[in-house]
Write a protein that holds these residues in place. Structure first.
Motif, PDB file in Angstrom:
ATOM      1  N   LYS A 115      -2.051 -14.963 -12.741  1.00  0.00           N
ATOM      2  CA  LYS A 115      -0.757 -15.108 -13.409  1.00  0.00           C
ATOM      3  C   LYS A 115       0.213 -15.843 -12.485  1.00  0.00           C
ATOM      4  N   TRP A 116       0.793 -16.932 -12.996  1.00  0.00           N
ATOM      5  CA  TRP A 116       1.816 -17.665 -12.249  1.00  0.00           C
ATOM      6  C   TRP A 116       3.121 -16.874 -12.336  1.00  0.00           C
ATOM      7  N   THR A 171      -2.219 -28.184  -9.122  1.00  0.00           N
ATOM      8  CA  THR A 171      -1.020 -27.444  -8.730  1.00  0.00           C
ATOM      9  C   THR A 171      -0.244 -28.152  -7.625  1.00  0.00           C
ATOM     10  N   LYS A 172      -0.955 -28.711  -6.662  1.00  0.00           N
ATOM     11  CA  LYS A 172      -0.301 -29.272  -5.479  1.00  0.00           C
ATOM     12  C   LYS A 172       0.554 -30.481  -5.781  1.00  0.00           C
ATOM     13  N   ASN A 173       0.061 -31.399  -6.604  1.00  0.00           N
ATOM     14  CA  ASN A 173       0.802 -32.643  -6.817  1.00  0.00           C
ATOM     15  C   ASN A 173       1.196 -32.896  -8.276  1.00  0.00           C
ATOM     16  N   LYS A 174       0.866 -31.951  -9.163  1.00  0.00           N
ATOM     17  CA  LYS A 174       1.206 -32.035 -10.597  1.00  0.00           C
ATOM     18  C   LYS A 174       0.522 -33.201 -11.313  1.00  0.00           C
ATOM     19  N   GLU A 175      -0.527 -33.720 -10.720  1.00  0.00           N
ATOM     20  CA  GLU A 175      -1.270 -34.798 -11.382  1.00  0.00           C
ATOM     21  C   GLU A 175      -2.001 -34.226 -12.596  1.00  0.00           C
ATOM     22  N   ARG A 176      -1.778 -34.829 -13.746  1.00  0.00           N
ATOM     23  CA  ARG A 176      -2.415 -34.342 -14.971  1.00  0.00           C
ATOM     24  C   ARG A 176      -3.893 -34.690 -14.969  1.00  0.00           C
ATOM     25  N   VAL A 177      -4.723 -33.702 -15.326  1.00  0.00           N
ATOM     26  CA  VAL A 177      -6.164 -33.936 -15.382  1.00  0.00           C
ATOM     27  C   VAL A 177      -6.698 -33.826 -16.810  1.00  0.00           C
ATOM     28  N   PHE A 178      -5.952 -33.186 -17.705  1.00  0.00           N
ATOM     29  CA  PHE A 178      -6.303 -33.213 -19.121  1.00  0.00           C
ATOM     30  C   PHE A 178      -5.082 -32.839 -19.961  1.00  0.00           C
ATOM     31  N   LYS A 179      -5.070 -33.323 -21.190  1.00  0.00           N
ATOM     32  CA  LYS A 179      -4.011 -33.014 -22.142  1.00  0.00           C
ATOM     33  C   LYS A 179      -4.583 -33.112 -23.551  1.00  0.00           C
ATOM     34  N   MET A 180      -4.231 -32.157 -24.403  1.00  0.00           N
ATOM     35  CA  MET A 180      -4.684 -32.158 -25.786  1.00  0.00           C
ATOM     36  C   MET A 180      -3.483 -31.941 -26.708  1.00  0.00           C
ATOM     37  N   GLY A 181      -3.520 -32.628 -27.868  1.00  0.00           N
ATOM     38  CA  GLY A 181      -2.431 -32.517 -28.821  1.00  0.00           C
ATOM     39  C   GLY A 181      -1.552 -33.751 -28.778  1.00  0.00           C
ATOM     40  N   PRO A 182      -0.496 -33.710 -29.600  1.00  0.00           N
ATOM     41  CA  PRO A 182      -0.002 -32.504 -30.280  1.00  0.00           C
ATOM     42  C   PRO A 182      -0.774 -32.167 -31.548  1.00  0.00           C
ATOM     43  N   PHE A 183      -0.890 -30.860 -31.812  1.00  0.00           N
ATOM     44  CA  PHE A 183      -1.430 -30.349 -33.057  1.00  0.00           C
ATOM     45  C   PHE A 183      -0.253 -30.046 -33.980  1.00  0.00           C
ATOM     46  N   VAL A 223      -9.188 -21.526  -8.228  1.00  0.00           N
ATOM     47  CA  VAL A 223      -8.201 -20.705  -8.935  1.00  0.00           C
ATOM     48  C   VAL A 223      -7.568 -21.491 -10.081  1.00  0.00           C
ATOM     49  N   ILE A 224      -7.316 -20.795 -11.187  1.00  0.00           N
ATOM     50  CA  ILE A 224      -6.564 -21.365 -12.301  1.00  0.00           C
ATOM     51  C   ILE A 224      -5.337 -20.497 -12.546  1.00  0.00           C
ATOM     52  N   TYR A 225      -4.165 -21.132 -12.567  1.00  0.00           N
ATOM     53  CA  TYR A 225      -2.910 -20.427 -12.826  1.00  0.00           C
ATOM     54  C   TYR A 225      -2.483 -20.618 -14.285  1.00  0.00           C
ATOM     55  N   SER A 226      -1.977 -19.540 -14.875  1.00  0.00           N
ATOM     56  CA  SER A 226      -1.358 -19.582 -16.200  1.00  0.00           C
ATOM     57  C   SER A 226      -0.165 -18.629 -16.176  1.00  0.00           C
ATOM     58  N   ASP A 227       0.899 -18.983 -16.907  1.00  0.00           N
ATOM     59  CA  ASP A 227       2.051 -18.077 -16.952  1.00  0.00           C
ATOM     60  C   ASP A 227       2.030 -17.202 -18.211  1.00  0.00           C
ATOM     61  N   SER A 228       0.899 -17.162 -18.916  1.00  0.00           N
ATOM     62  CA  SER A 228       0.786 -16.388 -20.157  1.00  0.00           C
ATOM     63  C   SER A 228      -0.121 -15.174 -19.980  1.00  0.00           C
ATOM     64  N   ARG A 229       0.473 -13.985 -19.959  1.00  0.00           N
ATOM     65  CA  ARG A 229      -0.331 -12.764 -19.862  1.00  0.00           C
ATOM     66  C   ARG A 229      -1.237 -12.615 -21.082  1.00  0.00           C
ATOM     67  N   THR A 230      -0.707 -13.001 -22.252  1.00  0.00           N
ATOM     68  CA  THR A 230      -1.479 -12.879 -23.488  1.00  0.00           C
ATOM     69  C   THR A 230      -2.738 -13.719 -23.436  1.00  0.00           C
ATOM     70  N   LEU A 287      -5.783 -25.257 -10.049  1.00  0.00           N
ATOM     71  CA  LEU A 287      -5.438 -25.905 -11.313  1.00  0.00           C
ATOM     72  C   LEU A 287      -4.401 -25.054 -12.028  1.00  0.00           C
ATOM     73  N   SER A 288      -3.380 -25.693 -12.592  1.00  0.00           N
ATOM     74  CA  SER A 288      -2.367 -24.983 -13.379  1.00  0.00           C
ATOM     75  C   SER A 288      -2.419 -25.490 -14.814  1.00  0.00           C
ATOM     76  N   VAL A 289      -2.291 -24.568 -15.777  1.00  0.00           N
ATOM     77  CA  VAL A 289      -2.331 -24.952 -17.193  1.00  0.00           C
ATOM     78  C   VAL A 289      -1.109 -24.388 -17.909  1.00  0.00           C
ATOM     79  N   ASP A 290      -0.717 -25.066 -18.972  1.00  0.00           N
ATOM     80  CA  ASP A 290       0.426 -24.598 -19.749  1.00  0.00           C
ATOM     81  C   ASP A 290       0.381 -25.217 -21.139  1.00  0.00           C
ATOM     82  N   ALA A 291       1.139 -24.623 -22.059  1.00  0.00           N
ATOM     83  CA  ALA A 291       1.248 -25.140 -23.421  1.00  0.00           C
ATOM     84  C   ALA A 291       2.719 -25.264 -23.782  1.00  0.00           C
ATOM     85  N   ALA A 292       3.000 -26.096 -24.772  1.00  0.00           N
ATOM     86  CA  ALA A 292       4.348 -26.246 -25.297  1.00  0.00           C
ATOM     87  C   ALA A 292       4.264 -26.195 -26.815  1.00  0.00           C
TER      88      ALA A 292
END
Length: 212
Positions: A196-197, A103-115, A144-151, A83-88
């Protein structure tokens, strides 16, 4: 002397659309517009060409042929069954949303917002906790869960959020969700590896909103 860092911004969907020569101009078009679609380009010619084509053609595109070659070489390191997660976030702080995709096919499984008012790090943290809880719910406790945010990764591991985002009527609902997520991560154990991605080698994370 020409400004080497000059960028041009294409807004496909926003308060106004077109090619803009500064981030401030771009922000005016996307602020307050749910699910605005935009992306930066190095030259005006690239931006003009992009604006003449669908936004979908530019989601997740690599920035250079060199990056593309590195990405292909490194892809064997990626755990695709994950699973890959990200924020904007439009601004800092600004309008924020987050999502999770396979991750494999980019199919969205959840989305929240916009806040209406948040930060990217808060969105990344919420996405990770949401992802962990989601995988537990569907009986994938070791995926596995991937995120590109170290914080955000450090916040989850420390089970503590460190943010200076003001608490007021605008951020009230977001803080309710944030406090709930922080409590959940303290009260529940999990085995999902949080990785970390490596954007530098693999390109943008599959959950990326495509707005850079």
């Amino acid at each position: 002397m020409a400004n080497k860092k000059q960028k041009y911004y294409v807004v496909w969907e926003g308060n106004d659309t077109g090619v803009f020569s500064s981030w401030n101009e771009c922000q005016l078009q996307i602020k307050g517009y749910p699910n605005a679609k935009y992306k930066s380009f190095k030259t005006k010619a690239e931006a003009n060409e992009a604006f003449a084509n669908p936004y979908a053609d530019y989601i997740g595109k690599t920035k250079s042929s060199k990056e593309s070659k590195i990405s292909e070489k490194e892809k064997s390191r990626i755990i695709w069954d994950s699973l890959s997660v990200d924020a904007a976030c439009s601004g800092s702080p600004g309008i924020m949303e987050y999502q999770g995709v396979w991750t494999k096919n980019k199919e969205r499984v959840f989305k929240m917002g916009p806040f209406p008012y948040g930060t990217n790090n808060i969105g990344e943290f919420l996405a990770l906790v949401h992802g962990i809880a989601f995988l537990q719910k569907i009986d994938k406790p070791k995926m596995v869960i991937y995120s590109d945010s170290r914080t955000a990764l450090s916040w989850v591991r420390n089970k503590k959020v460190k943010t200076t985002l003001v608490q007021n009527d605008i951020t009230k609902d977001l803080y309710i969700l944030l406090n709930r997520a922080e409590k959940w991560i303290r009260d529940n154990s999990f085995e999902n590896p949080l990785i970390k991605w490596e954007t530098e080698y693999w390109g943008e994370i599959p959950a990326d909103f495509g707005r850079k």
